[in-house]
Every structure is written in structure tokens, then in C-alpha cells.
Design a protein around this motif. Sequence first.
Motif, PDB file in Angstrom:
ATOM      1  N   ILE A   8       0.847  -1.188   0.000  1.00 26.21           N
ATOM      2  CA  ILE A   8       0.000   0.000   0.000  1.00 26.21           C
ATOM      3  C   ILE A   8       0.882   1.237   0.000  1.00 26.21           C
ATOM      4  CG2 ILE A   8      -1.684   1.341   1.324  1.00 26.21           C
ATOM      5  CD1 ILE A   8      -2.859  -1.259   2.316  1.00 26.21           C
ATOM      6  N   VAL A   9       0.591   2.158  -0.943  1.00 25.86           N
ATOM      7  CA  VAL A   9       1.346   3.405  -1.015  1.00 25.86           C
ATOM      8  C   VAL A   9       0.486   4.602  -0.623  1.00 25.86           C
ATOM      9  CG1 VAL A   9       3.039   2.591  -2.683  1.00 25.86           C
ATOM     10  CG2 VAL A   9       0.914   3.614  -3.492  1.00 25.86           C
ATOM     11  N   ALA A  10      -0.834   4.443  -0.603  1.00 29.62           N
ATOM     12  CA  ALA A  10      -1.731   5.523  -0.188  1.00 29.62           C
ATOM     13  C   ALA A  10      -3.056   4.925   0.253  1.00 29.62           C
ATOM     14  CB  ALA A  10      -1.962   6.509  -1.325  1.00 29.62           C
ATOM     15  N   VAL A  11      -3.675   5.565   1.239  1.00 28.84           N
ATOM     16  CA  VAL A  11      -4.979   5.120   1.747  1.00 28.84           C
ATOM     17  C   VAL A  11      -5.953   6.279   1.593  1.00 28.84           C
ATOM     18  CG1 VAL A  11      -6.251   4.277   3.753  1.00 28.84           C
ATOM     19  CG2 VAL A  11      -3.868   3.603   3.425  1.00 28.84           C
ATOM     20  N   GLU A  12      -7.096   6.011   0.961  1.00 27.98           N
ATOM     21  CA  GLU A  12      -8.164   6.998   0.820  1.00 27.98           C
ATOM     22  C   GLU A  12      -9.401   6.484   1.541  1.00 27.98           C
ATOM     23  OE1 GLU A  12      -8.681   7.886  -3.329  1.00 27.98           O
ATOM     24  OE2 GLU A  12      -6.614   8.584  -3.554  1.00 27.98           O
ATOM     25  N   TRP A  17      -4.275   2.651  -2.725  1.00 27.61           N
ATOM     26  CA  TRP A  17      -3.409   2.563  -3.892  1.00 27.61           C
ATOM     27  C   TRP A  17      -2.325   1.559  -3.564  1.00 27.61           C
ATOM     28  CZ3 TRP A  17      -4.173   4.656  -8.607  1.00 27.61           C
ATOM     29  CH2 TRP A  17      -5.199   5.610  -8.709  1.00 27.61           C
ATOM     30  N   VAL A  18      -2.223   0.535  -4.407  1.00 24.45           N
ATOM     31  CA  VAL A  18      -1.310  -0.578  -4.160  1.00 24.45           C
ATOM     32  C   VAL A  18      -0.235  -0.583  -5.242  1.00 24.45           C
ATOM     33  CG1 VAL A  18      -1.141  -3.085  -3.924  1.00 24.45           C
ATOM     34  CG2 VAL A  18      -3.173  -1.894  -3.098  1.00 24.45           C
ATOM     35  N   GLU A  19       1.006  -0.708  -4.803  1.00 24.81           N
ATOM     36  CA  GLU A  19       2.131  -0.806  -5.727  1.00 24.81           C
ATOM     37  C   GLU A  19       2.436  -2.276  -5.939  1.00 24.81           C
ATOM     38  OE1 GLU A  19       5.965   1.805  -5.635  1.00 24.81           O
ATOM     39  OE2 GLU A  19       6.237   0.096  -4.288  1.00 24.81           O
ATOM     40  N   THR A  20       2.310  -2.722  -7.170  1.00 25.75           N
ATOM     41  CA  THR A  20       2.569  -4.125  -7.476  1.00 25.75           C
ATOM     42  C   THR A  20       3.822  -4.230  -8.316  1.00 25.75           C
ATOM     43  OG1 THR A  20       1.245  -4.104  -9.487  1.00 25.75           O
ATOM     44  CG2 THR A  20       0.125  -4.709  -7.436  1.00 25.75           C
ATOM     45  N   ILE A  21       4.469  -5.355  -8.223  1.00 21.70           N
ATOM     46  CA  ILE A  21       5.619  -5.644  -9.063  1.00 21.70           C
ATOM     47  C   ILE A  21       5.206  -6.771  -9.980  1.00 21.70           C
ATOM     48  CG2 ILE A  21       8.003  -6.405  -9.115  1.00 21.70           C
ATOM     49  CD1 ILE A  21       8.254  -5.304  -6.256  1.00 21.70           C
ATOM     50  N   VAL A  51      -2.057   0.475  -8.584  1.00 25.45           N
ATOM     51  CA  VAL A  51      -3.414   0.041  -8.858  1.00 25.45           C
ATOM     52  C   VAL A  51      -4.321   0.598  -7.765  1.00 25.45           C
ATOM     53  CG1 VAL A  51      -4.926  -1.966  -9.069  1.00 25.45           C
ATOM     54  CG2 VAL A  51      -2.590  -2.080  -9.931  1.00 25.45           C
ATOM     55  N   ARG A  52      -5.434   1.164  -8.179  1.00 26.95           N
ATOM     56  CA  ARG A  52      -6.445   1.627  -7.231  1.00 26.95           C
ATOM     57  C   ARG A  52      -7.351   0.454  -6.923  1.00 26.95           C
ATOM     58  NH1 ARG A  52     -11.747   3.829  -8.007  1.00 26.95           N
ATOM     59  NH2 ARG A  52     -12.330   5.098  -6.225  1.00 26.95           N
ATOM     60  N   ALA A  53      -7.413   0.057  -5.653  1.00 32.24           N
ATOM     61  CA  ALA A  53      -8.224  -1.094  -5.253  1.00 32.24           C
ATOM     62  C   ALA A  53      -9.274  -0.646  -4.239  1.00 32.24           C
ATOM     63  CB  ALA A  53      -7.344  -2.181  -4.646  1.00 32.24           C
ATOM     64  N   LEU A  54     -10.519  -1.012  -4.499  1.00 30.79           N
ATOM     65  CA  LEU A  54     -11.605  -0.673  -3.576  1.00 30.79           C
ATOM     66  C   LEU A  54     -11.476  -1.484  -2.294  1.00 30.79           C
ATOM     67  CD1 LEU A  54     -14.558  -0.551  -6.122  1.00 30.79           C
ATOM     68  CD2 LEU A  54     -13.171   1.341  -5.266  1.00 30.79           C
ATOM     69  N   LEU A  55     -12.013  -0.959  -1.212  1.00 31.78           N
ATOM     70  CA  LEU A  55     -11.868  -1.603   0.092  1.00 31.78           C
ATOM     71  C   LEU A  55     -12.855  -2.734   0.323  1.00 31.78           C
ATOM     72  CD1 LEU A  55     -11.168   1.483   2.342  1.00 31.78           C
ATOM     73  CD2 LEU A  55      -9.559  -0.140   1.376  1.00 31.78           C
ATOM     74  N   ALA A  56     -13.853  -2.891  -0.500  1.00 27.66           N
ATOM     75  CA  ALA A  56     -14.825  -3.988  -0.405  1.00 27.66           C
ATOM     76  C   ALA A  56     -15.478  -4.063   0.971  1.00 27.66           C
ATOM     77  CB  ALA A  56     -14.174  -5.316  -0.766  1.00 27.66           C
ATOM     78  N   GLY A  57     -15.905  -2.920   1.483  1.00 28.26           N
ATOM     79  CA  GLY A  57     -16.604  -2.893   2.756  1.00 28.26           C
ATOM     80  C   GLY A  57     -15.714  -2.801   3.979  1.00 28.26           C
ATOM     81  N   SER A  58     -14.418  -2.905   3.822  1.00 31.40           N
ATOM     82  CA  SER A  58     -13.506  -2.794   4.961  1.00 31.40           C
ATOM     83  C   SER A  58     -13.305  -1.333   5.319  1.00 31.40           C
ATOM     84  CB  SER A  58     -12.142  -3.408   4.621  1.00 31.40           C
ATOM     85  OG  SER A  58     -12.274  -4.766   4.310  1.00 31.40           O
ATOM     86  N   PHE A  63      -5.961  -0.288   7.248  1.00 31.70           N
ATOM     87  CA  PHE A  63      -4.844  -0.289   6.320  1.00 31.70           C
ATOM     88  C   PHE A  63      -3.878   0.837   6.639  1.00 31.70           C
ATOM     89  CE2 PHE A  63      -8.590  -1.970   4.236  1.00 31.70           C
ATOM     90  CZ  PHE A  63      -8.125  -3.178   3.743  1.00 31.70           C
ATOM     91  N   ALA A  64      -2.613   0.585   6.434  1.00 33.93           N
ATOM     92  CA  ALA A  64      -1.580   1.594   6.634  1.00 33.93           C
ATOM     93  C   ALA A  64      -0.600   1.520   5.471  1.00 33.93           C
ATOM     94  CB  ALA A  64      -0.856   1.362   7.954  1.00 33.93           C
ATOM     95  N   ILE A  65       0.090   2.601   5.246  1.00 30.13           N
ATOM     96  CA  ILE A  65       1.094   2.632   4.188  1.00 30.13           C
ATOM     97  C   ILE A  65       2.178   1.607   4.510  1.00 30.13           C
ATOM     98  CG2 ILE A  65       2.875   4.080   3.120  1.00 30.13           C
ATOM     99  CD1 ILE A  65       0.948   6.417   3.405  1.00 30.13           C
ATOM    100  N   ASN A  66       2.637   0.920   3.481  1.00 31.88           N
ATOM    101  CA  ASN A  66       3.635  -0.157   3.527  1.00 31.88           C
ATOM    102  C   ASN A  66       3.078  -1.493   3.990  1.00 31.88           C
ATOM    103  OD1 ASN A  66       5.764   1.299   2.436  1.00 31.88           O
ATOM    104  ND2 ASN A  66       6.349   2.105   4.434  1.00 31.88           N
TER     105      ASN A  66
END
Length: 165
Positions: A8-12, A17-21, A51-58, A63-66
Motif C-alpha cells: 500500500i502506497v496511499a490510503v483513501e 493505492w497498491v504498488e505491485t511488481i 493500482v487503485r483497489a476498492l476496500l470492499a466494505g472494509s 490499512f496503513a502505508i507499507n
Amino acid sequence: MITETGRIVAVESDCVWVETIRQSTCNSCSVQKGCGHGLMNKVDAGRLNHVRALLAGSSPELFAINDVVRISIPEKVLVQGALLVYLLPLLTMLGGGLLVSHFWVGDVIAAFGALAGLGLGFALVRWHAFRTRDDASLQPSVLPDPRNAVQCLTPIDTTLNQSSC
């Protein structure tokens, strides 16, 4: 369900926002040299994707960065998207060429009709993407239990951009 692990690189309020390799199983695939995915991995190996990923009700407080999380998207969405992006412009290109050649004679005119059809196909794909951009069923989402979703809970080493697992 297609899943990918990332950091996770950002929480809204409604998403992360998830950084994937991008990883590949090209060494074990039988196609190897004939695959476009393997070629792209060689060109820009280890490229990071956000990638912007929805929280799906969570709750976003979970969630925290990293944090390392797993995101998912249904296979149906991926297949339908690939068909739309690749097949629609191809069909409109063929249709444009055939339509123009039906009314006018000449290869150059038919080629311009095919180019116009291809442009129309790209415009239709863009319009569809704009129209469905907020559709939650088409968006990646974080798996429901973020603390137990990943087998390896070791954070990604940000200097190497790889997990230490």
C-alpha cells in the motif's frame, strides 16, 4: 479470481493505492519465446505498477502505508476487457474498410475507411471506459481480510522493491 500481492502506497476513504511488481512464470511456460508478456517483462523487468483497489466494505483504518495486501479482480472482467480493447477496434476497422469499399472503388479509399473505422473503434473503447469508470464490479478490490490475506507478512524492502520472503 485473479489475485496479486502488493504494498500500500496511499490510503483513501474508499480505496487504497497498491504498488505491485509484475511477476511472470515465463521460465516454466512452454510458449516462452512466442509470448508477448514474456517479451514485455524483458523490456521493463521489475516495473512498478500502481493500482487503485476498492476496500470492499472494509474500514480504511485497517490499512496503513507499507502494509502488504492481496488485491483481486474477477477473470470475467479481465476477459471481457481484453475482448473489448482488442476485438472492437479490429471489427470497426474491418467494417469501415468494407463499408467504404462498397460505395467507392479503390484500395486507397478502402484503407482510409479502415483507418476511420479503427479510430471509431478506439473512440468507442474510450467512451466505454469513461462510462464504466465508477462501476465497482469492474474495479480491483482488496481481499476481505487484509491482515490474514497474505501468507508472507514481511513488508516489501523499498530499496530493492522486493519482498524478503
